[in-house]
Design a protein around this motif. Structure first.
Motif, PDB file in Angstrom:
ATOM      1  N   ALA A 106      11.496   8.069  71.665  1.00 40.84           N
ATOM      2  CA  ALA A 106      11.634   8.246  73.416  1.00 40.84           C
ATOM      3  C   ALA A 106      12.006   8.680  74.040  1.00 40.84           C
ATOM      4  O   ALA A 106      11.647   9.052  74.864  1.00 40.84           O
ATOM      5  CB  ALA A 106      10.985   6.530  73.576  1.00 40.84           C
ATOM      6  N   VAL A 107      12.783   8.998  73.490  1.00 41.13           N
ATOM      7  CA  VAL A 107      14.176   9.447  73.857  1.00 41.13           C
ATOM      8  C   VAL A 107      14.832   8.257  75.627  1.00 41.13           C
ATOM      9  O   VAL A 107      14.610   9.429  76.763  1.00 41.13           O
ATOM     10  CB  VAL A 107      14.297  11.192  74.087  1.00 41.13           C
ATOM     11  CG1 VAL A 107      15.550  11.461  74.737  1.00 41.13           C
ATOM     12  CG2 VAL A 107      13.868  11.682  73.125  1.00 41.13           C
ATOM     13  N   GLN A 108      15.011   7.305  75.135  1.00 40.86           N
ATOM     14  CA  GLN A 108      15.288   6.715  76.610  1.00 40.86           C
ATOM     15  C   GLN A 108      16.620   6.137  76.218  1.00 40.86           C
ATOM     16  O   GLN A 108      17.140   4.891  76.995  1.00 40.86           O
ATOM     17  CB  GLN A 108      14.329   5.275  76.543  1.00 40.86           C
ATOM     18  CG  GLN A 108      12.641   5.400  76.767  1.00 40.86           C
ATOM     19  CD  GLN A 108      11.626   4.565  76.954  1.00 40.86           C
ATOM     20  OE1 GLN A 108      12.065   3.464  77.315  1.00 40.86           O
ATOM     21  NE2 GLN A 108      10.184   4.983  77.101  1.00 40.86           N
ATOM     22  N   ARG A 141      23.731   0.401  63.393  1.00 37.87           N
ATOM     23  CA  ARG A 141      24.452   0.666  64.067  1.00 37.87           C
ATOM     24  C   ARG A 141      24.092   2.614  63.713  1.00 37.87           C
ATOM     25  O   ARG A 141      24.012   3.198  64.692  1.00 37.87           O
ATOM     26  CB  ARG A 141      25.906  -0.510  63.853  1.00 37.87           C
ATOM     27  CG  ARG A 141      26.388  -0.961  64.292  1.00 37.87           C
ATOM     28  CD  ARG A 141      28.262  -1.346  64.372  1.00 37.87           C
ATOM     29  NE  ARG A 141      27.782  -1.179  62.410  1.00 37.87           N
ATOM     30  CZ  ARG A 141      28.146  -2.079  61.806  1.00 37.87           C
ATOM     31  NH1 ARG A 141      27.391  -3.298  61.805  1.00 37.87           N
ATOM     32  NH2 ARG A 141      29.116  -1.741  60.584  1.00 37.87           N
ATOM     33  N   THR A 142      23.816   2.420  62.715  1.00 37.48           N
ATOM     34  CA  THR A 142      23.144   3.777  62.272  1.00 37.48           C
ATOM     35  C   THR A 142      22.214   4.397  63.012  1.00 37.48           C
ATOM     36  O   THR A 142      22.108   5.845  63.082  1.00 37.48           O
ATOM     37  CB  THR A 142      23.321   3.240  60.471  1.00 37.48           C
ATOM     38  OG1 THR A 142      24.102   3.038  60.228  1.00 37.48           O
ATOM     39  CG2 THR A 142      22.834   4.690  59.817  1.00 37.48           C
ATOM     40  N   PHE A 150      21.402   9.023  66.753  1.00 39.69           N
ATOM     41  CA  PHE A 150      20.614   9.068  68.386  1.00 39.69           C
ATOM     42  C   PHE A 150      19.455  10.479  68.527  1.00 39.69           C
ATOM     43  O   PHE A 150      18.202  10.901  68.610  1.00 39.69           O
ATOM     44  CB  PHE A 150      20.614   8.447  69.682  1.00 39.69           C
ATOM     45  CG  PHE A 150      19.743   8.385  71.284  1.00 39.69           C
ATOM     46  CD1 PHE A 150      18.574   8.572  70.811  1.00 39.69           C
ATOM     47  CD2 PHE A 150      20.445   9.342  71.805  1.00 39.69           C
ATOM     48  CE1 PHE A 150      17.695   8.701  72.172  1.00 39.69           C
ATOM     49  CE2 PHE A 150      19.265   9.525  72.847  1.00 39.69           C
ATOM     50  CZ  PHE A 150      18.333   9.448  73.303  1.00 39.69           C
ATOM     51  N   PHE A 151      20.649  11.310  68.515  1.00 39.99           N
ATOM     52  CA  PHE A 151      20.178  12.384  69.324  1.00 39.99           C
ATOM     53  C   PHE A 151      19.484  13.073  67.792  1.00 39.99           C
ATOM     54  O   PHE A 151      18.565  14.580  67.450  1.00 39.99           O
ATOM     55  CB  PHE A 151      21.073  13.507  68.969  1.00 39.99           C
ATOM     56  CG  PHE A 151      21.632  13.088  70.297  1.00 39.99           C
ATOM     57  CD1 PHE A 151      21.561  13.955  71.079  1.00 39.99           C
ATOM     58  CD2 PHE A 151      23.662  12.787  70.164  1.00 39.99           C
ATOM     59  CE1 PHE A 151      21.289  12.957  72.881  1.00 39.99           C
ATOM     60  CE2 PHE A 151      23.272  12.461  71.693  1.00 39.99           C
ATOM     61  CZ  PHE A 151      22.405  12.961  72.853  1.00 39.99           C
ATOM     62  N   LEU A 167      13.819  14.531  65.601  1.00 43.38           N
ATOM     63  CA  LEU A 167      12.672  14.689  64.991  1.00 43.38           C
ATOM     64  C   LEU A 167      11.572  14.936  66.029  1.00 43.38           C
ATOM     65  O   LEU A 167      10.327  15.029  65.144  1.00 43.38           O
ATOM     66  CB  LEU A 167      12.663  13.149  64.344  1.00 43.38           C
ATOM     67  CG  LEU A 167      11.797  12.728  63.338  1.00 43.38           C
ATOM     68  CD1 LEU A 167      11.347  13.912  62.270  1.00 43.38           C
ATOM     69  CD2 LEU A 167      11.993  11.284  62.519  1.00 43.38           C
ATOM     70  N   GLY A 168      11.252  13.425  66.713  1.00 41.27           N
ATOM     71  CA  GLY A 168      10.873  13.363  67.927  1.00 41.27           C
ATOM     72  C   GLY A 168       9.839  14.367  68.665  1.00 41.27           C
ATOM     73  O   GLY A 168       9.346  14.999  69.406  1.00 41.27           O
ATOM     74  N   LEU A 169      10.768  16.140  68.183  1.00 40.18           N
ATOM     75  CA  LEU A 169      10.062  17.349  69.250  1.00 40.18           C
ATOM     76  C   LEU A 169      10.060  18.091  67.473  1.00 40.18           C
ATOM     77  O   LEU A 169       8.867  19.120  67.416  1.00 40.18           O
ATOM     78  CB  LEU A 169      11.791  18.769  70.084  1.00 40.18           C
ATOM     79  CG  LEU A 169      11.845  17.331  70.688  1.00 40.18           C
ATOM     80  CD1 LEU A 169      13.323  17.842  71.645  1.00 40.18           C
ATOM     81  CD2 LEU A 169      11.644  17.719  71.581  1.00 40.18           C
TER      82      LEU A 169
END
Length: 314
Positions: A81-83, A155-156, A161-162, A167-169
């Motif tokens: 969700a990129v939050q 933690r992983t 995160f990026f 993946l979401g794109l």
């Protein structure tokens, strides 16, 4: 805050959403059709549940327990969700509850030092998106999320995160290519299932921080300015029953009446029935009644909460 101030703030949140709807209408059959809309809706649902059920109710408030696999899947979906990275998100939200609408709250709309309308607008801007652009008030991960810092899997996920953002794109791009069979179909799916989906979910989530501490209804005694905003509940997966949530932060269900739409709660109930979630926290009708703002409403609300589809149990 004056009436004009309140409506000015609401407009600042609603105008981008109205523009988004207008874009769908105006570009239908040119830059968007059923395929792109379906891809956007499916990814909106998956990533939105990742935020409300995963980041918020499971990891932040521990309102239910789940297997490691469920935790990982929800944390990855929420990251898409990129939050922000999962541990940062959880730490900031726990700090919000520790200092709600007081100095130390990362995103309260009520802490501006400017007077009148200007203060209201700057406060809402800060609560909606402005707080994301400053380190001031952000939570210390070691202090507010030590349990997540000790979890190797989370933690992983946090560190990668990026990867989850990409993946979401990549998913809508791939789906557009598979279903449309051409590069232009893939790029259009990326636009709506990736960029527009992220934009829409961002504004819905940010509106919980801003609008749901600014206008709406209150039922319970709380020491903050949290509000329930009914029309926002379906889009926010039940998060807009925000006053209910602040009154009972560890409840797995934010909708406490049968008619309070709470898709996040529905998913938790489904996971519970499948044996994938357990120790699901519910709020007893008596506890709800004790916290009501208006004593005269106690009898009525006792009757209503008992009819809340079995979710208001001890």
């Amino acid at each position: 805050m004056s009436v004009w101030g309140r409506w000015g703030n609401v407009g600042g949140v609603l105008v981008p959403v109205i523009g988004f709807v207008a874009a769908i209408v105006l570009l239908w059959d040119e830059a968007i059709a059923v395929r792109e809309l379906l891809i956007m809706v499916v990814l909106y649902l998956l990533t939105g549940f990742g935020i409300t059920v995963g980041f918020h109710r499971l990891l932040t408030h521990r309102s239910f327990e789940a297997s490691g696999g469920v935790r990982v899947v929800l944390a990855v979906l929420g990251s898409m969700a990129v939050q922000g990275p999962v541990i940062n998100w959880v730490a900031d939200h726990r700090k919000h509850h520790a200092f709600t609408d007081e100095e130390g709250d990362p995103h309260s709309p009520h802490l501006s030092r400017l007077p009148g309308l200007l203060g209201g607008l700057s406060g809402l801007w800060h609560a909606h998106v402005g707080w994301l652009f400053t380190d001031e008030g952000r939570a210390d991960r070691e202090r507010y999320a030590p349990d997540l810092m000790r979890d190797p899997a989370l933690r992983t996920i946090d560190r990668l995160f990026f990867v989850w953002v990409l993946l979401g794109l990549a998913l809508p791009f791939a789906l557009g290519w598979l279903l449309g069979g051409a590069l232009d179909a893939a790029l259009t799916a990326l636009l709506w299932g990736g960029v527009v989906r992220i934009f829409l979910l961002h504004h819905v989530t940010f509106a919980i921080n801003s609008l749901c501490h600014f206008l709406g209804r209150r039922r319970f005694r709380t020491d903050d300015e949290s509000r329930n905003v009914a029309w926002l509940a379906p889009l926010s997966f039940g998060e807009a029953w925000h006053h209910n949530h602040h009154a009972f932060p560890t409840s797995a269900f934010h909708g406490l009446r049968w008619w309070e739409i709470d898709p996040g709660g529905w998913l938790i109930r489904a996971l519970e029935r499948l044996g994938l979630a357990w120790n699901v926290r519910r709020v007893a009708p008596e506890r709800q009644a004790e916290k009501l703002l208006v004593p005269a409403a106690v009898a009525r609300d006792r009757a209503e909460v008992r009819g809340s589809a079995g979710d208001a149990r001890t």
